[in-house]
Design a protein around this motif. Structure first.
Motif, PDB file in Angstrom:
ATOM      1  N   ASP A  71      -6.227  -1.116  -4.652  1.00 20.99           N
ATOM      2  CA  ASP A  71      -5.553  -1.556  -3.428  1.00 20.99           C
ATOM      3  C   ASP A  71      -6.474  -2.497  -2.655  1.00 20.99           C
ATOM      4  O   ASP A  71      -7.393  -2.061  -1.974  1.00 20.99           O
ATOM      5  CB  ASP A  71      -5.182  -0.343  -2.579  1.00 20.99           C
ATOM      6  N   GLU A  72      -6.214  -3.810  -2.816  1.00 19.18           N
ATOM      7  CA  GLU A  72      -7.018  -4.852  -2.170  1.00 19.18           C
ATOM      8  C   GLU A  72      -8.515  -4.588  -2.385  1.00 19.18           C
ATOM      9  O   GLU A  72      -9.278  -4.429  -1.433  1.00 19.18           O
ATOM     10  CB  GLU A  72      -6.680  -4.952  -0.689  1.00 19.18           C
ATOM     11  N   THR A 120      -3.371  -7.672  -3.644  1.00 18.12           N
ATOM     12  CA  THR A 120      -4.336  -8.664  -3.169  1.00 18.12           C
ATOM     13  C   THR A 120      -3.702  -9.570  -2.135  1.00 18.12           C
ATOM     14  O   THR A 120      -2.488  -9.771  -2.117  1.00 18.12           O
ATOM     15  CB  THR A 120      -4.885  -9.506  -4.339  1.00 18.12           C
ATOM     16  N   SER A 122       0.825  -1.213   0.000  1.00 16.81           N
ATOM     17  CA  SER A 122       0.000   0.000   0.000  1.00 16.81           C
ATOM     18  C   SER A 122       0.858   1.261   0.000  1.00 16.81           C
ATOM     19  O   SER A 122       0.513   2.257  -0.647  1.00 16.81           O
ATOM     20  CB  SER A 122      -0.937   0.001   1.215  1.00 16.81           C
ATOM     21  N   GLN A 174      -8.335   0.288  -0.364  1.00 20.03           N
ATOM     22  CA  GLN A 174      -8.767  -0.993   0.198  1.00 20.03           C
ATOM     23  C   GLN A 174     -10.003  -0.838   1.082  1.00 20.03           C
ATOM     24  O   GLN A 174     -10.708  -1.807   1.310  1.00 20.03           O
ATOM     25  CB  GLN A 174      -7.627  -1.633   0.984  1.00 20.03           C
TER      26      GLN A 174
END
Length: 313
Positions: free
Chosen positions: A159-160, A191, A43, A83
């Motif tokens: 991001d995720e 991920t 991240s 995320q």
């Protein structure tokens, strides 16, 4: 063409090094995956590439723009999905799209066209007046992706994006990612899910802020080219793993579902011919562990991840 170019990128927070001398390139239209545990630096790297965080050292260009010199220029060329759900939960689907469209400078006919495209992509026809908080997880994430794509950016950072989403919605979301790539959009995605990582054209595995390995899934699996993996199914798998760890021919073991994966050490025997797995089964039986099956298996991405991260550690 190169969409993203990163050279010796680092980021420190005081004495803590979050990202340590990372270098890689992402081609236009590529789905490039970042794989790593929490705290691996994924991240932080994305935040630097998005112009949200200034690098401590090194360089990075995104869409031909230097992230340190012109972070605002980078932001105009990318779509970003964090995320955590990043939209306004008390606003309706339509209000969120209108707000973010306005932030991207969309007006009139173009905003109307992009709104219709976002609604269709997210599968939210008929739900335009629902508040974002009322949407199920998969729809919320597709709406967030639609808002990130309103201004038609050539590069998208995710991001995720499927954290906490059910398996069916995750699959549908990755279908959307595949479609984006097929139209030439570059996607950099982080991920935790190893099955998702298989969709990426190339993967970078990060560990403790460093780039531990990079390549296609097939290239990464070559780390086991001379080290066979045995899948051992036994009545007591934890005991089986303990016994296998004491055998000189076994390099390491890991739990894989209800079975155990044992990585054998590279020897001339394993390179030249198929070793005798029955000898391992006999040793396990002699220690009171009943083996129901033992056979060589192809390495999975999980095997690769555990191996690469273990070596880095």
């Amino acid at each position: 063409m190169t969409a993203i170019s990163v050279a010796h990128l680092s980021r420190r927070f005081g004495d803590f090094v979050a990202v340590d001398d990372v270098s890689f390139e992402v081609r236009a239209g590529e789905i490039f995956g970042f794989l790593g545990a929490n705290g691996a630096g994924k991240s932080t790297t994305i935040r630097m590439l998005c112009g949200l965080l200034k690098p401590t050292s090194g360089t990075a260009t995104v869409g031909g723009v230097d992230v340190a010199r012109d972070p605002e220029g980078v932001k105009r060329r990318i779509g970003y999905m964090s995320q955590r759900f990043s939209l306004y939960e008390q606003l309706t689907v339509d209000q969120n799209i209108t707000f973010f469209g306005g932030m991207y400078g969309l007006r009139g006919a173009r905003l109307a066209a992009r709104r219709a495209a976002a609604i269709e992509m997210a599968g939210l026809e008929g739900r335009e007046r629902m508040r974002a908080a009322e949407l199920a997880g998969g729809w919320r994430q597709r709406l967030a992706l639609g808002c990130a794509l309103l201004h038609e950016p050539p590069i998208v950072f995710l991001d995720e994006p499927t954290g906490g989403v059910d398996p069916l919605s995750r699959r549908q979301f990755w279908t959307l990612i595949d479609r984006l790539s097929s139209t030439g959009i570059t996607v950099l995605v982080t991920t935790h899910y190893l099955d998702e990582a298989e969709h990426c054209h190339r993967l970078a595995i990060m560990s403790a802020g460093r780039l531990a390995a990079m390549g296609t899934t097939r290239e990464l699996k070559r780390v086991f080219e001379r080290r066979p993996i045995l899948e051992v199914r036994a009545d007591r798998p934890i005991e089986a793993m303990g016994v296998l760890d004491t055998m000189p021919e076994v390099e390491k073991t890991s739990v894989f579902g209800a079975s155990v994966h044992a990585v054998l050490r590279a020897t001339k025997a394993t390179e030249a011919s198929t070793p005798d797995w029955s000898a391992l089964a006999a040793q396990l039986a002699a220690r009171g562990v009943h083996v129901t099956a033992i056979e060589p298996v192809q390495p999975s991405l999980e095997d690769v991840f555990l191996d690469v991260v273990g070596r880095q550690a």
